[in-house]
Design a protein around this motif. Structure first.
Motif, mmCIF file in Angstrom:
data_model
loop_
_atom_site.group_PDB
_atom_site.id
_atom_site.type_symbol
_atom_site.label_atom_id
_atom_site.label_comp_id
_atom_site.label_asym_id
_atom_site.label_seq_id
_atom_site.Cartn_x
_atom_site.Cartn_y
_atom_site.Cartn_z
ATOM 1 N N TYR A 72 0.813 -1.205 0.000
ATOM 2 C CA TYR A 72 0.000 0.000 0.000
ATOM 3 C C TYR A 72 0.853 1.265 0.000
ATOM 4 C CZ TYR A 72 -3.779 -3.222 0.978
ATOM 5 O OH TYR A 72 -4.691 -4.264 0.889
ATOM 6 N N TYR A 73 2.150 1.086 0.067
ATOM 7 C CA TYR A 73 3.092 2.202 0.018
ATOM 8 C C TYR A 73 4.439 1.645 -0.421
ATOM 9 C CZ TYR A 73 4.528 0.097 4.392
ATOM 10 O OH TYR A 73 4.942 -0.813 5.327
ATOM 11 N N ASP A 112 2.108 6.649 -1.990
ATOM 12 C CA ASP A 112 0.872 5.979 -1.571
ATOM 13 C C ASP A 112 0.352 5.145 -2.741
ATOM 14 O OD1 ASP A 112 -1.541 5.168 -0.596
ATOM 15 O OD2 ASP A 112 -2.349 7.179 -0.247
ATOM 16 N N THR A 113 0.647 3.850 -2.715
ATOM 17 C CA THR A 113 0.231 2.986 -3.820
ATOM 18 C C THR A 113 -1.215 2.507 -3.674
ATOM 19 O OG1 THR A 113 1.214 1.103 -2.669
ATOM 20 C CG2 THR A 113 2.553 2.194 -4.327
ATOM 21 N N ASP A 119 -3.485 4.601 -3.659
ATOM 22 C CA ASP A 119 -4.104 5.548 -4.581
ATOM 23 C C ASP A 119 -3.626 5.196 -5.983
ATOM 24 O OD1 ASP A 119 -4.474 7.891 -6.271
ATOM 25 O OD2 ASP A 119 -4.922 9.005 -4.436
ATOM 26 N N THR A 145 2.357 11.725 -2.268
ATOM 27 C CA THR A 145 3.730 11.449 -1.841
ATOM 28 C C THR A 145 4.121 12.400 -0.715
ATOM 29 O OG1 THR A 145 4.733 12.992 -3.410
ATOM 30 C CG2 THR A 145 4.405 10.724 -4.173
ATOM 31 N N LEU A 173 3.290 2.598 9.310
ATOM 32 C CA LEU A 173 2.560 2.285 8.083
ATOM 33 C C LEU A 173 2.375 0.773 7.938
ATOM 34 C CD1 LEU A 173 4.076 4.732 5.414
ATOM 35 C CD2 LEU A 173 1.873 4.905 6.585
ATOM 36 N N PHE A 207 -1.106 6.991 5.779
ATOM 37 C CA PHE A 207 -0.244 7.809 4.933
ATOM 38 C C PHE A 207 -0.508 9.289 5.172
ATOM 39 C CE2 PHE A 207 1.576 9.531 1.064
ATOM 40 C CZ PHE A 207 2.638 8.676 0.784
ATOM 41 N N ASP A 208 -1.776 9.657 5.268
ATOM 42 C CA ASP A 208 -2.134 11.067 5.447
ATOM 43 C C ASP A 208 -1.646 11.623 6.778
ATOM 44 O OD1 ASP A 208 -3.334 11.090 2.999
ATOM 45 O OD2 ASP A 208 -5.382 10.897 3.757
#
Length: 282
Positions: free
Chosen positions: A72-73, A93-94, A96, A103, A118, A125-126
């Motif tokens: 996911y990242y 951020d994968t 998304d 990023t 994470l 991520f946010d």
């Protein structure tokens, strides 16, 4: 060329710039050092992807390589990482799948905190992306500000130790006069970090937040002085209503903010702002 990321169950740090092997190794060493959280040491569990097939990989390319998360990242050591003296690492951020995924950059010293949180989804991520500095780099969450009472007499005595180049003479004049008229022997202050204060003033200047103040003295110099302090320790910030001085004799009263060295109380930066037009003048 088909590019496939390994499935190791660990977070991935992908090298996308192959211009300097020594800088790559130095960055890896910094990113994998243990981090003392106060209740134990943690290390970033990273799988290193050092494969020229990923040379020039961009965040948009990552979303194509990672068609269906997880991961996911992904962390990238890109050209900016190699050029940056701090070796900041790009987090992507994968989760998304847009062509322009979110990023943020991570200081290597913060990789254990970012990677661990994470990985276990303790933070998202946010949470980190929203806590970066003005330059887009995450260097840790800002600790709560703590109070300190400063001695007025000691502050006055420390003024002469300020650097004329860093603090404008008119700003020092306003600070001295405002402090002199302060009615109590103690001054309430807050511990702050120079970088946090710098980033806040940069943001205020970028958003033109002082546009309603009738006058502003020392903003650019304050930003420069706080930038020069960088990560070199804490400061204490205090504020007072401005006194009438020669520098602002014909202007409405306002507010004087001063950042002083937490050990010597020497003023590092002084920012004085006039009340918005229409406010009381005394």
């Amino acid at each position: 060329m088909t590019r496939t990321l390994p499935s190791t169950g660990e977070s991935l740090l992908v090298r996308t710039d192959f211009s300097d092997d020594e800088r790559w190794r130095a960055m890896v060493d910094a990113a994998t050092r243990p981090w003392d959280s106060g209740d134990g040491e943690y290390t970033a569990a990273l799988t290193l992807v050092d494969d020229p097939a990923f040379d020039g990989l961009t965040p948009a390319d990552v979303t194509e390589v990672v068609e269906n998360p997880p991961p996911y990242y992904v962390f990238l050591a890109d050209a900016d990482t190699m050029a940056d003296p701090e070796r900041s690492i790009l987090a992507v951020d994968t989760a998304d799948t847009s062509v322009d995924p979110p990023t943020f950059r991570v200081h290597p010293s913060q990789m254990p905190a970012v990677e661990n949180n994470l990985f276990i989804a303790n933070l998202g991520f946010d949470d980190f992306a929203s806590a970066v500095g003005a330059d887009g780099v995450f260097r840790g969450f800002t600790p709560p500000r703590t109070a300190r009472t400063l001695d007025k007499t000691a502050l006055l005595e420390a003024i002469d130790g300020s650097s004329a180049a860093a603090v404008p003479a008119d700003a020092i004049e306003i600070y001295r006069a405002s402090l002199t008229q302060w009615p109590r022997p103690g001054v309430d202050g807050l511990y702050v970090h120079a970088r946090d204060s710098h980033d806040e003033q940069v943001r205020r200047r970028q958003h033109n937040e002082y546009r309603y103040n009738s006058w502003v003295i020392g903003l650019d110099e304050t930003i420069t002085a706080l930038a020069d302090r960088g990560d070199s320790g804490q400061l204490v910030i205090a504020g007072f209503p401005t006194a009438v001085t020669a520098a602002i004799a014909d202007r409405p009263v306002g507010h004087c903010s001063v950042w002083v060295d937490s050990a010597t109380l020497v003023p590092v930066a002084v920012l004085a702002t006039g009340n918005p037009d229409g406010w009381p003048t005394a």
